[in-house]
Design a protein around this motif. Sequence first.
Motif, PDB file in Angstrom:
ATOM      1  N   THR A 152       0.312 -13.827   8.792  1.00 19.02           N
ATOM      2  CA  THR A 152       0.281 -13.290   7.424  1.00 19.02           C
ATOM      3  C   THR A 152      -0.531 -14.186   6.498  1.00 19.02           C
ATOM      4  N   TRP A 153      -0.470 -15.480   6.735  1.00 15.18           N
ATOM      5  CA  TRP A 153      -1.198 -16.435   5.914  1.00 15.18           C
ATOM      6  C   TRP A 153      -2.708 -16.391   6.187  1.00 15.18           C
ATOM      7  N   LEU A 154      -3.088 -16.273   7.466  1.00 19.00           N
ATOM      8  CA  LEU A 154      -4.492 -16.381   7.836  1.00 19.00           C
ATOM      9  C   LEU A 154      -5.288 -15.094   7.603  1.00 19.00           C
ATOM     10  N   VAL A 155      -4.644 -13.935   7.740  1.00 15.66           N
ATOM     11  CA  VAL A 155      -5.379 -12.659   7.669  1.00 15.66           C
ATOM     12  C   VAL A 155      -6.179 -12.500   6.369  1.00 15.66           C
ATOM     13  N   PRO A 156      -5.616 -12.786   5.187  1.00 16.61           N
ATOM     14  CA  PRO A 156      -6.414 -12.556   3.967  1.00 16.61           C
ATOM     15  C   PRO A 156      -7.406 -13.663   3.641  1.00 16.61           C
ATOM     16  N   GLN A 157      -7.353 -14.805   4.337  1.00 24.98           N
ATOM     17  CA  GLN A 157      -8.150 -15.965   3.933  1.00 24.98           C
ATOM     18  C   GLN A 157      -9.657 -15.721   3.896  1.00 24.98           C
ATOM     19  N   PRO A 158     -10.260 -14.995   4.866  1.00 22.99           N
ATOM     20  CA  PRO A 158     -11.714 -14.788   4.771  1.00 22.99           C
ATOM     21  C   PRO A 158     -12.154 -14.054   3.505  1.00 22.99           C
ATOM     22  N   PHE A 159     -11.245 -13.300   2.887  1.00 21.08           N
ATOM     23  CA  PHE A 159     -11.590 -12.520   1.703  1.00 21.08           C
ATOM     24  C   PHE A 159     -11.475 -13.332   0.413  1.00 21.08           C
ATOM     25  N   VAL A 160     -10.795 -14.470   0.478  1.00 16.40           N
ATOM     26  CA  VAL A 160     -10.524 -15.249  -0.735  1.00 16.40           C
ATOM     27  C   VAL A 160     -11.808 -15.733  -1.412  1.00 16.40           C
ATOM     28  N   ARG A 180      -5.285 -11.867  -5.061  1.00 16.68           N
ATOM     29  CA  ARG A 180      -6.187 -10.714  -4.954  1.00 16.68           C
ATOM     30  C   ARG A 180      -6.536 -10.414  -3.495  1.00 16.68           C
ATOM     31  N   ALA A 181      -6.692 -11.461  -2.690  1.00 16.08           N
ATOM     32  CA  ALA A 181      -6.994 -11.255  -1.271  1.00 16.08           C
ATOM     33  C   ALA A 181      -5.811 -10.622  -0.550  1.00 16.08           C
ATOM     34  N   ALA A 182      -4.603 -11.067  -0.891  1.00 13.16           N
ATOM     35  CA  ALA A 182      -3.406 -10.489  -0.279  1.00 13.16           C
ATOM     36  C   ALA A 182      -3.274  -9.014  -0.643  1.00 13.16           C
ATOM     37  N   VAL A 183      -3.552  -8.679  -1.898  1.00 10.46           N
ATOM     38  CA  VAL A 183      -3.510  -7.277  -2.328  1.00 10.46           C
ATOM     39  C   VAL A 183      -4.592  -6.476  -1.613  1.00 10.46           C
ATOM     40  N   PHE A 184      -5.773  -7.066  -1.469  1.00 14.83           N
ATOM     41  CA  PHE A 184      -6.902  -6.392  -0.824  1.00 14.83           C
ATOM     42  C   PHE A 184      -6.540  -5.970   0.598  1.00 14.83           C
ATOM     43  N   VAL A 185      -6.015  -6.891   1.402  1.00 13.36           N
ATOM     44  CA  VAL A 185      -5.711  -6.568   2.810  1.00 13.36           C
ATOM     45  C   VAL A 185      -4.454  -5.715   2.929  1.00 13.36           C
ATOM     46  N   THR A 186      -3.551  -5.812   1.955  1.00 11.99           N
ATOM     47  CA  THR A 186      -2.358  -4.967   1.986  1.00 11.99           C
ATOM     48  C   THR A 186      -2.718  -3.513   1.693  1.00 11.99           C
ATOM     49  N   MET A 187      -3.609  -3.315   0.723  1.00 15.32           N
ATOM     50  CA  MET A 187      -4.026  -1.965   0.363  1.00 15.32           C
ATOM     51  C   MET A 187      -4.946  -1.339   1.419  1.00 15.32           C
ATOM     52  N   ASP A 188      -5.653  -2.190   2.161  1.00 22.04           N
ATOM     53  CA  ASP A 188      -6.582  -1.682   3.179  1.00 22.04           C
ATOM     54  C   ASP A 188      -6.495  -2.559   4.434  1.00 22.04           C
ATOM     55  N   PRO A 189      -5.458  -2.365   5.266  1.00 22.08           N
ATOM     56  CA  PRO A 189      -5.281  -3.206   6.465  1.00 22.08           C
ATOM     57  C   PRO A 189      -6.376  -3.023   7.508  1.00 22.08           C
ATOM     58  N   LEU A 190      -7.157  -1.943   7.416  1.00 20.95           N
ATOM     59  CA  LEU A 190      -8.250  -1.761   8.366  1.00 20.95           C
ATOM     60  C   LEU A 190      -9.420  -2.703   8.088  1.00 20.95           C
ATOM     61  N   ALA A 191      -9.487  -3.236   6.880  1.00 20.24           N
ATOM     62  CA  ALA A 191     -10.576  -4.158   6.536  1.00 20.24           C
ATOM     63  C   ALA A 191     -10.526  -5.434   7.385  1.00 20.24           C
ATOM     64  N   PRO A 192      -9.387  -6.145   7.458  1.00 19.21           N
ATOM     65  CA  PRO A 192      -9.355  -7.325   8.330  1.00 19.21           C
ATOM     66  C   PRO A 192      -9.501  -6.986   9.801  1.00 19.21           C
ATOM     67  N   LEU A 193      -9.020  -5.806  10.209  1.00 21.08           N
ATOM     68  CA  LEU A 193      -9.181  -5.391  11.607  1.00 21.08           C
ATOM     69  C   LEU A 193     -10.661  -5.166  11.930  1.00 21.08           C
ATOM     70  N   THR A 194     -11.377  -4.512  11.022  1.00 25.21           N
ATOM     71  CA  THR A 194     -12.819  -4.309  11.200  1.00 25.21           C
ATOM     72  C   THR A 194     -13.547  -5.644  11.254  1.00 25.21           C
ATOM     73  N   LEU A 195     -13.147  -6.563  10.386  1.00 21.77           N
ATOM     74  CA  LEU A 195     -13.757  -7.894  10.369  1.00 21.77           C
ATOM     75  C   LEU A 195     -13.503  -8.621  11.684  1.00 21.77           C
TER      76      LEU A 195
END
Length: 202
Positions: free
Chosen positions: A116-124, A142-157
């Motif tokens: 949970t901690w590492l997933v949003p880090q690239p977006f920060v 903001r990064a946590a909100v970003f990946v929560t609202m669109d979980p496919l974004a970190p998966l695509t990354l």
Amino acid sequence: MYKVRALRLALTDLWEELLLVVVTGVLGALLGALLLPLPFVVATHYHLARRVSRRRVVSWRELPALARSNLRFFALWTALVVLVSLVLMGNIFFYLSIGAVWSQMAAWVMVGLLFTWLVPQPFVPALYLQAPEQSVRSALRRAAVFVTMDPLAPLTLLLAVALPAVPLAYYAWPLLGILLPFMALVVTRMVQLRTESDDMKR
């Protein structure tokens, strides 16, 4: 689907600035292995990605300035990421070494926290560079909100970075360093397109 478009644009950016990305990626990987220059390396990659995505020409002489730009944020953020990750990994190994059932469950909880901690880090950093006046805390939020609202974004990354990592590891392992600047390109494009989409909806 903006994520596919972001990936396509990032590949175009990579192709257009291939030499610059490859050199900065390989040198950055060598320097980043020492940990101390890591904030400079990450700052260079994300600032480079932001400029390339805006079709701005980046000269080699600008790289030292990019490495020092917003250094306070990148130093604090990098230190925080490394520190929290090491603490959580230490807890995982500690609970696994006990061997009891309850400690195994505690170890899996720590694994979940680490994930949970590492997933949003690239977006920060990409979100921070949109509004450099914000703090590390607000960029993390903001990064946590970003990946929560669109979980496919970190998966695509993850897929975009993991798929080329396998052949590179086998046939051209020195080029593995380009994965970090490529990740910065993909994330920067995702953040830009998502922001543009949100603005149009308003």
